[in-house]
Design an enzyme around this catalytic site. Structure first.
Site, PDB file in Angstrom:
ATOM      1  N   LYS A 133      -0.279 -17.242   6.469  1.00  0.00           N
ATOM      2  CA  LYS A 133      -0.534 -15.918   5.882  1.00  0.00           C
ATOM      3  C   LYS A 133       0.530 -14.932   6.355  1.00  0.00           C
ATOM      4  O   LYS A 133       1.268 -15.208   7.319  1.00  0.00           O
ATOM      5  CB  LYS A 133      -1.921 -15.449   6.303  1.00  0.00           C
ATOM      6  CG  LYS A 133      -2.099 -15.284   7.817  1.00  0.00           C
ATOM      7  CD  LYS A 133      -3.561 -15.121   8.200  1.00  0.00           C
ATOM      8  CE  LYS A 133      -3.720 -14.921   9.699  1.00  0.00           C
ATOM      9  NZ  LYS A 133      -5.143 -14.899  10.104  1.00  0.00           N
TER      10      LYS A 133
ATOM     11  N   ARG B  59     -17.506 -10.146  10.767  1.00  0.00           N
ATOM     12  CA  ARG B  59     -16.319  -9.775   9.999  1.00  0.00           C
ATOM     13  C   ARG B  59     -16.381 -10.576   8.707  1.00  0.00           C
ATOM     14  O   ARG B  59     -17.199 -10.273   7.855  1.00  0.00           O
ATOM     15  CB  ARG B  59     -15.059 -10.073  10.845  1.00  0.00           C
ATOM     16  CG  ARG B  59     -13.828  -9.342  10.390  1.00  0.00           C
ATOM     17  CD  ARG B  59     -12.577  -9.769  11.150  1.00  0.00           C
ATOM     18  NE  ARG B  59     -12.242 -11.179  10.930  1.00  0.00           N
ATOM     19  CZ  ARG B  59     -11.114 -11.754  11.333  1.00  0.00           C
ATOM     20  NH1 ARG B  59     -10.210 -11.052  11.991  1.00  0.00           N
ATOM     21  NH2 ARG B  59     -10.867 -13.033  11.095  1.00  0.00           N
TER      22      ARG B  59
ATOM     23  N   TYR C 158      15.826  12.797  19.348  1.00  0.00           N
ATOM     24  CA  TYR C 158      14.830  13.819  19.004  1.00  0.00           C
ATOM     25  C   TYR C 158      14.019  14.226  20.226  1.00  0.00           C
ATOM     26  O   TYR C 158      13.519  13.363  20.966  1.00  0.00           O
ATOM     27  CB  TYR C 158      13.863  13.284  17.947  1.00  0.00           C
ATOM     28  CG  TYR C 158      14.475  13.088  16.580  1.00  0.00           C
ATOM     29  CD1 TYR C 158      15.056  14.151  15.898  1.00  0.00           C
ATOM     30  CD2 TYR C 158      14.438  11.844  15.968  1.00  0.00           C
ATOM     31  CE1 TYR C 158      15.607  13.968  14.631  1.00  0.00           C
ATOM     32  CE2 TYR C 158      14.976  11.652  14.700  1.00  0.00           C
ATOM     33  CZ  TYR C 158      15.562  12.725  14.040  1.00  0.00           C
ATOM     34  OH  TYR C 158      16.097  12.532  12.799  1.00  0.00           O
TER      35      TYR C 158
ATOM     36  N   MET D 262      13.852   6.279  12.995  1.00  0.00           N
ATOM     37  CA  MET D 262      13.561   5.413  11.851  1.00  0.00           C
ATOM     38  C   MET D 262      14.605   4.310  11.688  1.00  0.00           C
ATOM     39  O   MET D 262      14.270   3.149  11.438  1.00  0.00           O
ATOM     40  CB  MET D 262      13.488   6.241  10.569  1.00  0.00           C
ATOM     41  CG  MET D 262      13.093   5.428   9.345  1.00  0.00           C
ATOM     42  SD  MET D 262      13.091   6.387   7.827  1.00  0.00           S
ATOM     43  CE  MET D 262      11.733   7.503   8.114  1.00  0.00           C
TER      44      MET D 262
HETATM   45  C1  LIG Z   1      -5.232 -15.898  10.986  1.00  0.00           C
HETATM   46  C2  LIG Z   1      -6.336 -16.870  11.121  1.00  0.00           C
HETATM   47  C3  LIG Z   1      -6.162 -18.034  11.889  1.00  0.00           C
HETATM   48  C4  LIG Z   1      -4.919 -18.300  12.708  1.00  0.00           C
HETATM   49  O1  LIG Z   1      -5.119 -17.667  13.959  1.00  0.00           O
HETATM   50  P1  LIG Z   1      -4.016 -17.763  15.111  1.00  0.00           P
HETATM   51  O2  LIG Z   1      -4.686 -17.188  16.304  1.00  0.00           O
HETATM   52  O3  LIG Z   1      -2.866 -16.939  14.633  1.00  0.00           O
HETATM   53  O4  LIG Z   1      -3.664 -19.174  15.267  1.00  0.00           O
HETATM   54  C5  LIG Z   1      -7.185 -18.947  11.927  1.00  0.00           C
HETATM   55  N1  LIG Z   1      -8.345 -18.732  11.257  1.00  0.00           N
HETATM   56  C6  LIG Z   1      -8.570 -17.617  10.534  1.00  0.00           C
HETATM   57  C7  LIG Z   1      -9.866 -17.441   9.828  1.00  0.00           C
HETATM   58  C8  LIG Z   1      -7.573 -16.649  10.442  1.00  0.00           C
HETATM   59  O5  LIG Z   1      -7.790 -15.551   9.714  1.00  0.00           O
END
Ligand SMILES: *Cc1c(COP(=O)(O)O)cnc(C)c1O
Length: 369
Positions: A44, A137, A263, A311
């Protein structure tokens, strides 16, 4: 003309991010060898900022037998990058395009009855029941599990879905000994699924921290994101960092003692010194909150970043050392030569390494090794 433009671009002062896929491969192999079951590579957020397709292909070639993402668009991108292992997408909205999932052979998580009702209209599709195992969650809350299991069984008997997995997530995996509750919850959910007549083949719960510290959490598949790119939230294991961010010095100036830099003049030189300007700032992913603590590696050692991070630029104080325009500063890297790491930047900014690697600005040129 093309060559001229290219050479101008190369000569232009710009930060550059290099991605070491060899490190991703080595980290993947490490998880493959320590996991009791299989490894799902979680790619992701553009592969944690390392490139979704590159990380997916690398991890699959290094032994990951699943890919995990948090949207159908990412799942399709994984398929289009040429990866053909099972791909699971979670966090899908109820109106996710299930037909696309079916067409690309993508597994979907089912976190609620509502999702199930929509998914079964467009099936048949492979699903993983996603249970809330203690985070409040994502995932189905425990009071809805029984209804979800029986509805899933009905949909399976009708040929609309095939329940291949049951998944949970651990809220406190970085805390030693804190996984037992989540593990018990997931196994209770699996038992309920079996009693409803379902036969999920894969139970998955652990992410990077639990995979590294608690083999009893591994079950059939561990879902590894951060660990693939060298981040160990548990602080127990040395993994290989894959990112190196550099920037060329674009200007050097000598200043007197008592010169305010940047700044707000939050940094005032204590004595005459040399300041080197680097064209990289918070738009490129350097957290402004690291101002006052951050360092870069330049001219053979670490130098304080003088003043606030702007920036597009930062200033390094190099004292009386000789530094020239064109010299390369390392903002972060693997740390082998003493350069700051992603972990250092996270600490300076009061955040976690995940936020640094996923926050690299879009304008930063990338090269993949
Ligand atoms: C992002 C995610 C992972 C991966 O977690 P890491 O700690 O980055 O390995 C695993 N399971 C779910 C549901 C996630 O959202």
């Amino acid at each position: 003309m093309g060559a001229l433009v290219t050479s101008l671009r190369q000569a232009a002062a710009e930060p550059s991010l290099s991605v070491d896929l060899g490190a991703v491969a080595a980290n993947t192999r490490r998880f493959v060898s320590l996991a009791r079951g299989e490894v799902m590579a979680v790619v992701k957020a553009d592969g944690f900022g390392h490139g979704l397709g590159d990380v997916a292909r690398t991890a699959a070639a290094a032994g990951a037998t699943w890919i995990g993402v948090t949207s159908l668009a990412e799942a399709v991108a994984v398929r289009e990058s040429g990866v053909d292992v099972p791909v699971l997408s979670w966090l899908n909205p109820v109106d996710a395009d299930v037909r696309t999932a079916v067409r690309y052979g993508i597994d979907l998580s089912v976190p609620s009855l509502h999702h199930l009702a929509v998914i079964e209209q467009a099936g048949p599709v492979r699903v993983h029941l996603q249970l809330d195992t203690g985070m409040a969650r994502d995932g189905a809350s425990p009071d809805s599990w029984l209804a979800l299991m029986s509805a899933a069984r009905r949909a399976e008997l009708a040929g609309k879905i095939s329940v291949v997995g049951v998944m949970g997530h651990l809220p406190c995996a970085d805390t030693p000994g804190a996984n037992a509750t989540g593990r018990r919850a997931l196994l209770r959910g699996v038992e309920m699924a079996r009693q409803a007549g379902l036969r999920p083949a894969v139970r998955h719960l652990a992410a990077t921290s639990a995979a590294l510290t608690d083999p009893s959490s591994h079950l059939d598949v561990v879902r590894i994101g951060a660990g693939l790119v060298g981040i160990d939230p548990s602080g127990t294991t040395r993994l290989r960092s894959a990112l190196r961010l550099t920037a060329p010095v674009v200007q050097v100036r000598r200043v007197e003692a008592g010169s305010g830099v940047g700044y707000g003049h939050s940094y005032v030189t204590e004595r005459a010194t040399t300041l080197a300007l680097l064209p990289v700032g918070y738009a490129d992913g350097l957290p402004r909150a690291a101002s006052g603590r951050a360092e870069v590696f330049l001219g053979g050692r670490r130098r304080p970043v003088a003043g606030v991070i702007s920036m597009d630029q930062v200033v390094a104080d190099v004292g009386d050392d000789a530094v020239a325009p064109g010299d390369e500063a390392v903002v972060f890297g693997a740390g082998d030569d003493g350069e700051p790491t992603v972990e250092d930047w996270a600490r300076w900014a009061g955040t976690i390494p995940h936020e640094i690697v996923t926050g690299i600005g879009a304008r930063v040129r990338r090269n993949v090794r």
